[in-house]
Design a protein around this motif. Structure first.
Motif, PDB file in Angstrom:
ATOM      1  N   TYR A 106       0.841  -1.187   0.000  1.00 34.03           N
ATOM      2  CA  TYR A 106       0.000   0.000   0.000  1.00 34.03           C
ATOM      3  C   TYR A 106       0.882   1.245   0.000  1.00 34.03           C
ATOM      4  CZ  TYR A 106      -3.870  -3.127   0.931  1.00 34.03           C
ATOM      5  OH  TYR A 106      -4.804  -4.124   0.834  1.00 34.03           O
ATOM      6  N   LEU A 107       0.952   1.916  -1.150  1.00 33.81           N
ATOM      7  CA  LEU A 107       1.759   3.122  -1.249  1.00 33.81           C
ATOM      8  C   LEU A 107       1.109   4.253  -0.466  1.00 33.81           C
ATOM      9  CD1 LEU A 107       2.784   1.268  -3.518  1.00 33.81           C
ATOM     10  CD2 LEU A 107       3.121   3.296  -4.925  1.00 33.81           C
ATOM     11  N   HIS A 108      -0.208   4.423  -0.657  1.00 30.47           N
ATOM     12  CA  HIS A 108      -0.971   5.415   0.114  1.00 30.47           C
ATOM     13  C   HIS A 108      -2.372   4.873   0.355  1.00 30.47           C
ATOM     14  CE1 HIS A 108       2.080   8.458  -0.588  1.00 30.47           C
ATOM     15  NE2 HIS A 108       1.949   8.306  -1.900  1.00 30.47           N
ATOM     16  N   ARG A 109      -2.894   5.167   1.536  1.00 33.18           N
ATOM     17  CA  ARG A 109      -4.284   4.863   1.858  1.00 33.18           C
ATOM     18  C   ARG A 109      -4.827   6.079   2.608  1.00 33.18           C
ATOM     19  NH1 ARG A 109      -4.553  -0.747   4.180  1.00 33.18           N
ATOM     20  NH2 ARG A 109      -3.698   0.245   6.029  1.00 33.18           N
ATOM     21  N   SER A 110      -5.769   6.788   1.978  1.00 35.58           N
ATOM     22  CA  SER A 110      -6.193   8.080   2.490  1.00 35.58           C
ATOM     23  C   SER A 110      -7.695   8.114   2.717  1.00 35.58           C
ATOM     24  CB  SER A 110      -5.802   9.185   1.501  1.00 35.58           C
ATOM     25  OG  SER A 110      -6.132  10.457   2.001  1.00 35.58           O
ATOM     26  N   GLN A 111      -8.087   8.675   3.849  1.00 35.17           N
ATOM     27  CA  GLN A 111      -9.508   8.811   4.182  1.00 35.17           C
ATOM     28  C   GLN A 111      -9.654   9.804   5.329  1.00 35.17           C
ATOM     29  OE1 GLN A 111     -11.458   5.216   5.577  1.00 35.17           O
ATOM     30  NE2 GLN A 111     -13.414   5.865   4.733  1.00 35.17           N
ATOM     31  N   ARG A 112     -10.654  10.693   5.212  1.00 36.63           N
ATOM     32  CA  ARG A 112     -10.961  11.663   6.267  1.00 36.63           C
ATOM     33  C   ARG A 112      -9.720  12.432   6.738  1.00 36.63           C
ATOM     34  NH1 ARG A 112     -13.743   7.056   8.175  1.00 36.63           N
ATOM     35  NH2 ARG A 112     -15.994   7.154   7.745  1.00 36.63           N
ATOM     36  N   SER A 113      -9.000  12.977   5.797  1.00 37.06           N
ATOM     37  CA  SER A 113      -7.819  13.817   6.081  1.00 37.06           C
ATOM     38  C   SER A 113      -6.672  13.047   6.725  1.00 37.06           C
ATOM     39  CB  SER A 113      -8.195  15.011   6.985  1.00 37.06           C
ATOM     40  OG  SER A 113      -9.198  15.794   6.373  1.00 37.06           O
ATOM     41  N   GLU A 114      -6.746  11.734   6.739  1.00 42.32           N
ATOM     42  CA  GLU A 114      -5.643  10.927   7.277  1.00 42.32           C
ATOM     43  C   GLU A 114      -5.080  10.049   6.163  1.00 42.32           C
ATOM     44  OE1 GLU A 114      -4.668   7.571  10.717  1.00 42.32           O
ATOM     45  OE2 GLU A 114      -6.738   8.182  10.328  1.00 42.32           O
ATOM     46  N   THR A 115      -3.783  10.112   5.980  1.00 45.59           N
ATOM     47  CA  THR A 115      -3.120   9.318   4.947  1.00 45.59           C
ATOM     48  C   THR A 115      -2.047   8.451   5.568  1.00 45.59           C
ATOM     49  OG1 THR A 115      -3.506  11.037   3.286  1.00 45.59           O
ATOM     50  CG2 THR A 115      -1.827   9.386   2.782  1.00 45.59           C
ATOM     51  N   ILE A 116      -2.098   7.173   5.265  1.00 42.88           N
ATOM     52  CA  ILE A 116      -1.081   6.224   5.718  1.00 42.88           C
ATOM     53  C   ILE A 116      -0.249   5.842   4.501  1.00 42.88           C
ATOM     54  CG2 ILE A 116      -0.653   3.958   6.738  1.00 42.88           C
ATOM     55  CD1 ILE A 116      -3.374   4.233   8.140  1.00 42.88           C
ATOM     56  N   THR A 117       1.063   5.915   4.637  1.00 44.74           N
ATOM     57  CA  THR A 117       1.966   5.682   3.518  1.00 44.74           C
ATOM     58  C   THR A 117       2.915   4.529   3.813  1.00 44.74           C
ATOM     59  OG1 THR A 117       1.905   7.986   2.775  1.00 44.74           O
ATOM     60  CG2 THR A 117       3.846   6.709   2.170  1.00 44.74           C
ATOM     61  N   GLY A 118       3.138   3.686   2.801  1.00 47.84           N
ATOM     62  CA  GLY A 118       4.167   2.664   2.878  1.00 47.84           C
ATOM     63  C   GLY A 118       3.848   1.519   3.812  1.00 47.84           C
ATOM     64  N   VAL A 119       2.719   0.846   3.585  1.00 49.11           N
ATOM     65  CA  VAL A 119       2.358  -0.330   4.382  1.00 49.11           C
ATOM     66  C   VAL A 119       2.536  -1.572   3.503  1.00 49.11           C
ATOM     67  CG1 VAL A 119       0.539  -1.515   5.654  1.00 49.11           C
ATOM     68  CG2 VAL A 119       0.720   0.976   5.749  1.00 49.11           C
ATOM     69  N   ALA A 120       3.354  -2.491   3.951  1.00 54.56           N
ATOM     70  CA  ALA A 120       3.653  -3.689   3.166  1.00 54.56           C
ATOM     71  C   ALA A 120       3.050  -4.916   3.828  1.00 54.56           C
ATOM     72  CB  ALA A 120       5.164  -3.880   3.022  1.00 54.56           C
ATOM     73  N   GLY A 121       2.198  -5.620   3.080  1.00 49.30           N
ATOM     74  CA  GLY A 121       1.660  -6.886   3.570  1.00 49.30           C
ATOM     75  C   GLY A 121       0.709  -6.718   4.727  1.00 49.30           C
ATOM     76  N   GLY A 122       0.349  -7.861   5.311  1.00 50.18           N
ATOM     77  CA  GLY A 122      -0.514  -7.873   6.475  1.00 50.18           C
ATOM     78  C   GLY A 122      -1.992  -7.900   6.172  1.00 50.18           C
ATOM     79  N   PHE A 123      -2.369  -7.892   4.871  1.00 52.58           N
ATOM     80  CA  PHE A 123      -3.787  -7.891   4.524  1.00 52.58           C
ATOM     81  C   PHE A 123      -4.057  -9.037   3.555  1.00 52.58           C
ATOM     82  CE2 PHE A 123      -7.676  -6.484   2.421  1.00 52.58           C
ATOM     83  CZ  PHE A 123      -8.415  -6.032   3.505  1.00 52.58           C
ATOM     84  N   PRO A 124      -5.125  -9.820   3.782  1.00 49.98           N
ATOM     85  CA  PRO A 124      -5.401 -10.968   2.912  1.00 49.98           C
ATOM     86  C   PRO A 124      -5.598 -10.536   1.464  1.00 49.98           C
ATOM     87  CG  PRO A 124      -6.722 -11.077   4.916  1.00 49.98           C
ATOM     88  CD  PRO A 124      -6.083  -9.722   4.899  1.00 49.98           C
ATOM     89  N   LEU A 125      -4.896 -11.168   0.576  1.00 46.66           N
ATOM     90  CA  LEU A 125      -4.931 -10.791  -0.830  1.00 46.66           C
ATOM     91  C   LEU A 125      -6.321 -10.956  -1.435  1.00 46.66           C
ATOM     92  CD1 LEU A 125      -3.510  -9.922  -3.417  1.00 46.66           C
ATOM     93  CD2 LEU A 125      -2.616 -12.250  -3.643  1.00 46.66           C
ATOM     94  N   HIS A 126      -7.062 -11.973  -1.019  1.00 44.47           N
ATOM     95  CA  HIS A 126      -8.362 -12.231  -1.643  1.00 44.47           C
ATOM     96  C   HIS A 126      -9.428 -11.206  -1.249  1.00 44.47           C
ATOM     97  CE1 HIS A 126      -9.059 -14.014   2.316  1.00 44.47           C
ATOM     98  NE2 HIS A 126     -10.343 -14.097   2.048  1.00 44.47           N
ATOM     99  N   LEU A 127      -9.141 -10.374  -0.247  1.00 48.62           N
ATOM    100  CA  LEU A 127     -10.081  -9.333   0.171  1.00 48.62           C
ATOM    101  C   LEU A 127      -9.637  -7.941  -0.275  1.00 48.62           C
ATOM    102  CD1 LEU A 127     -10.893 -10.516   3.808  1.00 48.62           C
ATOM    103  CD2 LEU A 127     -12.209 -10.937   1.714  1.00 48.62           C
ATOM    104  N   SER A 128      -8.536  -7.863  -0.998  1.00 50.75           N
ATOM    105  CA  SER A 128      -7.982  -6.581  -1.429  1.00 50.75           C
ATOM    106  C   SER A 128      -8.375  -6.312  -2.874  1.00 50.75           C
ATOM    107  CB  SER A 128      -6.455  -6.605  -1.300  1.00 50.75           C
ATOM    108  OG  SER A 128      -5.888  -5.485  -1.943  1.00 50.75           O
TER     109      SER A 128
END
Length: 243
Positions: A106-128
């Motif tokens: 995840y290069l960027h994930r942004s919502q409600r004025s909050e942005t998270i940058t640079g998250v690698a792995g940790g999320f099930p691929l079949h739900l992404s």
């Protein structure tokens, strides 16, 4: 030497528990004496540690390297504004991601004025939805293998009865839901939720996927297409500035 060191670092970093030199040598296909010399270098420079006398695990040097590198990557540094604008303009979560083997980056994930940058792995691929959108462009055997590896790592959560039951069904149903480049899984039929993604290609960069996830508005198809196309154009413009 460099290739061997990178292979060893990846294997140890991805392992669920510390590995012995013998186990590492078996995975890279080299004699344990050669692997031991490389392991010693990686330990000396802080990329690996020895939790026990015979085992190796990732150390803080890996985190330091990743943290320093992520902000320098053009795909990260140049696209944050485009993703934040997409999130603000739609009121949804906007995500820009890449796929590395079976892991969503995840290069960027942004919502409600909050942005998270640079998250690698940790999320099930079949739900992404971003991960699945990129999987659909791989050869079927490679896509299936990636889902199977992800299942072994994270399990196969089914948050709703409509969630596919396994890799083959997941890919088949995702292909059915790909229309004119837009994948909609809508959280696998969770009521009232839009989950849509498109691929973004820019010469010299790895394939990316851009997604919107949130409460489904009226005219969800047109909404997703319009905003994802605009967002993708903004990401491409941002990345083409480096060329």
């Amino acid at each position: 030497m460099l290739t061997t060191g990178l292979d060893i670092l990846r294997i140890v970093a991805e392992a669920e528990s510390p590995l012995t030199a013998t186990a590492i040598a078996r995975r890279v296909g080299l004699h344990v004496s050669s692997v031991s010399r490389t392991l010693a270098v990686l330990v000396r420079h802080g990329y690996l540690r020895k939790p026990t006398y015979h085992s190796f695990a990732a150390d803080l040097g890996v985190l330091a390297l990743a943290g320093q590198a992520v902000t320098q990557l053009p795909a990260v540094a140049r696209t944050r504004g485009a993703i934040e604008a997409l999130a603000a303009g739609t009121g949804m979560q906007a995500t820009l991601a890449a796929l590395h083997h079976d892991e969503v980056l995840y290069l960027h994930r942004s919502q409600r004025s909050e942005t998270i940058t640079g998250v690698a792995g940790g999320f099930p691929l079949h739900l992404s939805v971003v991960g699945l959108r990129l999987l659909l462009d791989l050869p079927p055997a490679d896509a299936t293998a990636a889902l199977e590896r992800a299942e072994r790592r994270y399990g196969w959560e089914r948050p709703t009865p409509a969630t596919p039951a396994g890799p083959a069904e997941c890919l088949a149903r995702a292909r059915e839901r790909l229309t004119d480049g837009v994948l909609r899984i809508d959280a696998w039929d969770a009521p009232g939720v839009l989950g849509a993604a498109v691929r973004v290609d820019v010469a010299g960069n790895a394939p990316l996927a851009l997604a919107l996830v949130g409460p489904a508005p009226a005219g969800a198809d047109a909404f997703a297409r319009t905003h994802l196309d605009r967002g993708a154009a903004a990401v491409r413009t941002a990345l083409e500035e480096q060329m």
